[in-house]
Write a protein that holds these residues in place. Structure first.
Motif, PDB file in Angstrom:
ATOM      1  N   LEU A  46       0.849  -1.183   0.000  1.00  0.00           N
ATOM      2  CA  LEU A  46       0.000   0.000   0.000  1.00  0.00           C
ATOM      3  C   LEU A  46       0.887   1.235   0.000  1.00  0.00           C
ATOM      4  N   THR A  47       0.660   2.128  -0.966  1.00  0.00           N
ATOM      5  CA  THR A  47       1.377   3.392  -1.049  1.00  0.00           C
ATOM      6  C   THR A  47       0.371   4.502  -0.767  1.00  0.00           C
ATOM      7  N   THR A  48       0.580   5.236   0.326  1.00  0.00           N
ATOM      8  CA  THR A  48      -0.402   6.244   0.732  1.00  0.00           C
ATOM      9  C   THR A  48      -0.141   7.621   0.141  1.00  0.00           C
ATOM     10  N   TYR A  49       0.995   7.815  -0.488  1.00  0.00           N
ATOM     11  CA  TYR A  49       1.348   9.139  -1.009  1.00  0.00           C
ATOM     12  C   TYR A  49       1.302   9.204  -2.532  1.00  0.00           C
ATOM     13  N   SER A  50       0.762   8.214  -3.174  1.00  0.00           N
ATOM     14  CA  SER A  50       0.758   8.136  -4.631  1.00  0.00           C
ATOM     15  C   SER A  50      -0.067   9.269  -5.246  1.00  0.00           C
ATOM     16  N   PRO A  51       0.357   9.792  -6.408  1.00  0.00           N
ATOM     17  CA  PRO A  51      -0.381  10.887  -7.044  1.00  0.00           C
ATOM     18  C   PRO A  51      -1.642  10.422  -7.775  1.00  0.00           C
ATOM     19  N   TYR A  52      -1.948   9.142  -7.737  1.00  0.00           N
ATOM     20  CA  TYR A  52      -3.164   8.643  -8.363  1.00  0.00           C
ATOM     21  C   TYR A  52      -3.805   7.591  -7.470  1.00  0.00           C
ATOM     22  N   GLU A  53      -5.072   7.297  -7.730  1.00  0.00           N
ATOM     23  CA  GLU A  53      -5.781   6.299  -6.946  1.00  0.00           C
ATOM     24  C   GLU A  53      -6.135   5.127  -7.831  1.00  0.00           C
ATOM     25  N   GLY A  54      -6.040   3.945  -7.308  1.00  0.00           N
ATOM     26  CA  GLY A  54      -6.390   2.750  -8.057  1.00  0.00           C
ATOM     27  C   GLY A  54      -5.732   1.539  -7.447  1.00  0.00           C
ATOM     28  N   LEU A  55      -5.791   0.431  -8.182  1.00  0.00           N
ATOM     29  CA  LEU A  55      -5.171  -0.785  -7.690  1.00  0.00           C
ATOM     30  C   LEU A  55      -4.708  -1.640  -8.856  1.00  0.00           C
ATOM     31  N   THR A  56      -3.708  -2.444  -8.579  1.00  0.00           N
ATOM     32  CA  THR A  56      -3.199  -3.406  -9.540  1.00  0.00           C
ATOM     33  C   THR A  56      -3.164  -4.759  -8.851  1.00  0.00           C
ATOM     34  N   ILE A  57      -3.731  -5.753  -9.488  1.00  0.00           N
ATOM     35  CA  ILE A  57      -3.756  -7.106  -8.940  1.00  0.00           C
ATOM     36  C   ILE A  57      -3.149  -8.043  -9.969  1.00  0.00           C
ATOM     37  N   ALA A  58      -2.305  -8.967  -9.522  1.00  0.00           N
ATOM     38  CA  ALA A  58      -1.725  -9.969 -10.411  1.00  0.00           C
ATOM     39  C   ALA A  58      -1.774 -11.326  -9.722  1.00  0.00           C
ATOM     40  N   PHE A  59      -2.220 -12.332 -10.459  1.00  0.00           N
ATOM     41  CA  PHE A  59      -2.216 -13.709  -9.984  1.00  0.00           C
ATOM     42  C   PHE A  59      -1.231 -14.491 -10.844  1.00  0.00           C
ATOM     43  N   ASN A  60      -0.197 -15.027 -10.224  1.00  0.00           N
ATOM     44  CA  ASN A  60       0.778 -15.842 -10.930  1.00  0.00           C
ATOM     45  C   ASN A  60       0.490 -17.310 -10.655  1.00  0.00           C
ATOM     46  N   GLY A  61       0.455 -18.099 -11.714  1.00  0.00           N
ATOM     47  CA  GLY A  61       0.185 -19.515 -11.556  1.00  0.00           C
ATOM     48  C   GLY A  61       1.153 -20.357 -12.364  1.00  0.00           C
ATOM     49  N   MET A  62       0.979 -21.655 -12.288  1.00  0.00           N
ATOM     50  CA  MET A  62       1.850 -22.592 -13.004  1.00  0.00           C
ATOM     51  C   MET A  62       1.715 -22.449 -14.518  1.00  0.00           C
ATOM     52  N   ASN A  63       0.562 -22.014 -14.992  1.00  0.00           N
ATOM     53  CA  ASN A  63       0.310 -21.940 -16.432  1.00  0.00           C
ATOM     54  C   ASN A  63       0.159 -20.513 -16.960  1.00  0.00           C
ATOM     55  N   GLY A  64       0.567 -19.531 -16.189  1.00  0.00           N
ATOM     56  CA  GLY A  64       0.459 -18.163 -16.685  1.00  0.00           C
ATOM     57  C   GLY A  64       0.168 -17.163 -15.590  1.00  0.00           C
ATOM     58  N   ARG A  65      -0.297 -15.996 -16.030  1.00  0.00           N
ATOM     59  CA  ARG A  65      -0.527 -14.868 -15.121  1.00  0.00           C
ATOM     60  C   ARG A  65      -1.785 -14.125 -15.547  1.00  0.00           C
ATOM     61  N   ILE A  66      -2.527 -13.621 -14.561  1.00  0.00           N
ATOM     62  CA  ILE A  66      -3.700 -12.785 -14.798  1.00  0.00           C
ATOM     63  C   ILE A  66      -3.427 -11.436 -14.151  1.00  0.00           C
ATOM     64  N   ASP A  67      -3.586 -10.350 -14.920  1.00  0.00           N
ATOM     65  CA  ASP A  67      -3.364  -8.998 -14.419  1.00  0.00           C
ATOM     66  C   ASP A  67      -4.650  -8.184 -14.497  1.00  0.00           C
ATOM     67  N   SER A  68      -4.845  -7.313 -13.526  1.00  0.00           N
ATOM     68  CA  SER A  68      -5.962  -6.376 -13.549  1.00  0.00           C
ATOM     69  C   SER A  68      -5.466  -5.053 -12.988  1.00  0.00           C
ATOM     70  N   CYS A  69      -5.802  -3.963 -13.664  1.00  0.00           N
ATOM     71  CA  CYS A  69      -5.406  -2.634 -13.206  1.00  0.00           C
ATOM     72  C   CYS A  69      -6.628  -1.724 -13.277  1.00  0.00           C
ATOM     73  N   ARG A  70      -6.976  -1.121 -12.176  1.00  0.00           N
ATOM     74  CA  ARG A  70      -8.139  -0.226 -12.111  1.00  0.00           C
ATOM     75  C   ARG A  70      -7.712   1.117 -11.541  1.00  0.00           C
ATOM     76  N   THR A  71      -8.179   2.173 -12.154  1.00  0.00           N
ATOM     77  CA  THR A  71      -7.964   3.507 -11.614  1.00  0.00           C
ATOM     78  C   THR A  71      -9.315   4.133 -11.334  1.00  0.00           C
TER      79      THR A  71
END
Length: 79
Positions: A46-71
């Protein structure tokens, strides 16, 4: 800024734009790392001083990766 100031009476957070006041005692950055009994690992940052609001989520697995980024709406919007 008006939308934030108008709500100070509701949330009690006074937006005076001075994050270095002595009364400010929250951490600028926080992190948690967890390893479960089944060897699944989780990292959270968690970064409380960031100049933007949002989140980034990544799931790493044996067969690949799923990314999501929301602002938040209106943030980082092209003018």
């Amino acid at each position: 800024m008006k939308v934030y100031v108008d709500n100070e009476k509701h949330d009690g957070y006074i937006r005076d734009n001075c994050v270095w006041r002595e009364e400010i005692d929250i951490f600028d950055k926080m992190a948690v790392q967890v390893k479960y009994a089944n060897d699944v690992q989780v990292s959270y940052s968690l970064t409380t001083y960031s100049p933007y609001e949002g989140l980034t989520i990544a799931f790493n697995g044996m067969n690949g990766r799923i990314d999501s980024c929301r602002t938040c709406p209106g943030v980082n919007r092209k003018k």
